[in-house]
Motif scaffolding. Sequence first.
Motif, PDB file in Angstrom:
ATOM      1  N   LYS A 166     -60.130 -57.688  15.784  1.00 24.40           N
ATOM      2  CA  LYS A 166     -58.809 -57.251  15.848  1.00 24.40           C
ATOM      3  C   LYS A 166     -57.672 -56.620  14.723  1.00 24.40           C
ATOM      4  CE  LYS A 166     -55.439 -56.376  19.066  1.00 24.40           C
ATOM      5  NZ  LYS A 166     -56.327 -54.271  19.542  1.00 24.40           N
ATOM      6  N   GLU A 167     -58.092 -57.936  14.332  1.00 22.77           N
ATOM      7  CA  GLU A 167     -56.406 -57.786  12.940  1.00 22.77           C
ATOM      8  C   GLU A 167     -57.307 -57.358  11.634  1.00 22.77           C
ATOM      9  OE1 GLU A 167     -53.456 -61.189  10.888  1.00 22.77           O
ATOM     10  OE2 GLU A 167     -55.018 -61.510  12.264  1.00 22.77           O
ATOM     11  N   HIS A 168     -59.024 -57.884  11.821  1.00 23.87           N
ATOM     12  CA  HIS A 168     -59.093 -56.576  10.268  1.00 23.87           C
ATOM     13  C   HIS A 168     -60.512 -56.090  10.942  1.00 23.87           C
ATOM     14  CE1 HIS A 168     -57.036 -60.112   7.692  1.00 23.87           C
ATOM     15  NE2 HIS A 168     -57.558 -60.309   8.982  1.00 23.87           N
ATOM     16  N   PRO A 169     -60.602 -55.120  11.591  1.00 18.78           N
ATOM     17  CA  PRO A 169     -61.602 -54.193  12.022  1.00 18.78           C
ATOM     18  C   PRO A 169     -62.462 -53.618  10.438  1.00 18.78           C
ATOM     19  CG  PRO A 169     -59.638 -52.947  11.622  1.00 18.78           C
ATOM     20  CD  PRO A 169     -59.027 -54.244  11.447  1.00 18.78           C
ATOM     21  N   GLU A 170     -62.386 -53.717   9.972  1.00 19.38           N
ATOM     22  CA  GLU A 170     -63.304 -53.128   8.665  1.00 19.38           C
ATOM     23  C   GLU A 170     -64.251 -52.261   9.170  1.00 19.38           C
ATOM     24  OE1 GLU A 170     -63.122 -57.325   5.998  1.00 19.38           O
ATOM     25  OE2 GLU A 170     -64.768 -56.567   6.675  1.00 19.38           O
ATOM     26  N   GLU A 171     -63.840 -50.818   9.456  1.00 20.42           N
ATOM     27  CA  GLU A 171     -64.522 -50.177  10.011  1.00 20.42           C
ATOM     28  C   GLU A 171     -65.338 -49.288   9.522  1.00 20.42           C
ATOM     29  OE1 GLU A 171     -64.857 -49.238  12.658  1.00 20.42           O
ATOM     30  OE2 GLU A 171     -62.955 -50.229  14.511  1.00 20.42           O
ATOM     31  N   ASP A 172     -64.898 -48.820   7.840  1.00 18.04           N
ATOM     32  CA  ASP A 172     -66.272 -47.848   7.584  1.00 18.04           C
ATOM     33  C   ASP A 172     -67.479 -49.042   6.787  1.00 18.04           C
ATOM     34  OD1 ASP A 172     -64.246 -46.246   7.260  1.00 18.04           O
ATOM     35  OD2 ASP A 172     -63.186 -46.918   5.280  1.00 18.04           O
ATOM     36  N   THR A 173     -67.311 -50.586   7.112  1.00 16.80           N
ATOM     37  CA  THR A 173     -68.562 -51.341   6.318  1.00 16.80           C
ATOM     38  C   THR A 173     -68.604 -52.327   7.709  1.00 16.80           C
ATOM     39  OG1 THR A 173     -66.427 -53.039   5.607  1.00 16.80           O
ATOM     40  CG2 THR A 173     -66.908 -50.763   4.099  1.00 16.80           C
ATOM     41  N   TRP A 174     -68.177 -53.102   8.412  1.00 22.35           N
ATOM     42  CA  TRP A 174     -69.131 -53.494   9.614  1.00 22.35           C
ATOM     43  C   TRP A 174     -70.141 -53.437   9.808  1.00 22.35           C
ATOM     44  CZ3 TRP A 174     -70.463 -53.728  14.264  1.00 22.35           C
ATOM     45  CH2 TRP A 174     -69.890 -52.466  15.629  1.00 22.35           C
ATOM     46  N   CYS A 175     -70.764 -52.345  10.384  1.00 20.72           N
ATOM     47  CA  CYS A 175     -71.969 -51.441  10.431  1.00 20.72           C
ATOM     48  C   CYS A 175     -72.730 -51.629   9.593  1.00 20.72           C
ATOM     49  CB  CYS A 175     -72.003 -49.548  11.414  1.00 20.72           C
ATOM     50  SG  CYS A 175     -71.253 -49.376  12.607  1.00 20.72           S
ATOM     51  N   GLU A 176     -72.756 -52.053   8.087  1.00 17.28           N
ATOM     52  CA  GLU A 176     -73.656 -52.394   7.544  1.00 17.28           C
ATOM     53  C   GLU A 176     -73.887 -53.691   7.020  1.00 17.28           C
ATOM     54  OE1 GLU A 176     -74.477 -51.009   2.580  1.00 17.28           O
ATOM     55  OE2 GLU A 176     -72.459 -50.364   3.583  1.00 17.28           O
ATOM     56  N   ASP A 177     -73.027 -54.417   7.306  1.00 14.31           N
ATOM     57  CA  ASP A 177     -72.264 -55.727   6.546  1.00 14.31           C
ATOM     58  C   ASP A 177     -72.804 -56.714   7.893  1.00 14.31           C
ATOM     59  OD1 ASP A 177     -71.196 -55.690   4.547  1.00 14.31           O
ATOM     60  OD2 ASP A 177     -68.921 -56.007   5.408  1.00 14.31           O
ATOM     61  N   ILE A 178     -73.211 -56.305   9.224  1.00 13.25           N
ATOM     62  CA  ILE A 178     -73.561 -56.969  10.623  1.00 13.25           C
ATOM     63  C   ILE A 178     -75.326 -56.984   9.696  1.00 13.25           C
ATOM     64  CG2 ILE A 178     -71.911 -56.923  11.993  1.00 13.25           C
ATOM     65  CD1 ILE A 178     -73.931 -55.102  13.507  1.00 13.25           C
ATOM     66  N   ALA A 179     -76.292 -56.106   9.768  1.00 12.86           N
ATOM     67  CA  ALA A 179     -77.039 -56.108   9.552  1.00 12.86           C
ATOM     68  C   ALA A 179     -77.584 -56.994   8.312  1.00 12.86           C
ATOM     69  CB  ALA A 179     -77.928 -54.703   8.469  1.00 12.86           C
TER      70      ALA A 179
END
Length: 203
Positions: A166-179
């Motif tokens: 919640k504090e660090h959503p990193e919306e632009d990168t999280w989808c790529e990173d969780i892979a």
Amino acid sequence: MKQTIISKINRSKKGTVFLPNSFLPIDTHYASNVLSEMCKTGKLIRIAFGIYVKPKMTRFGLLKPSMYEIARTIAKRDDAQILPTGATAENFLGFSTQVPMNEVYLTSGTPRKIKIDGRTLTLKHCVPSTFAYKGKIMPILVLALKSIKQYNIYDDTLDVVYGVLKEHPEEDTWCEDIARAPRWIRNIIISTKEKIKRNEQMD
């Protein structure tokens, strides 16, 4: 050259960490001698071999730099990246309040161990793919959860994951990173992200 070193130290904030090669292109051996001289006058304090700090005093006494600040200074000198791992990553994100006696960081630079006040700072070299994450918090979160292990994940752990994302959503990168994360960690992050989104819609 000596005055160049002294001027840089005088301009720096209290608590700044210095290494002999913090003053390149000045010769590191010469810089080390100047730093030692400044320790004698109280301008600097030597906290480990080749590591100096501009003292910052509080009402409780000398405030020394954290292991993370020292690791970050070394990484900057080596033009390397670092990531806290294991119990260090857990403490960094708030999964644990216990500060480890041996703080461990993965580095793209040279591995080393440094003893400071009875504690150990360990820099472990790792493969470049570890630093392929786009976000800053996601790789630390993955390393922390790996350290905790899947069978130790309880509601209080998930509450911390919720707060971190919640504090660090990193919306632009999280989808790529969780892979890059193990499947069980990926599932935790996705479900937590969905929970955050639902709660925000209800507000």
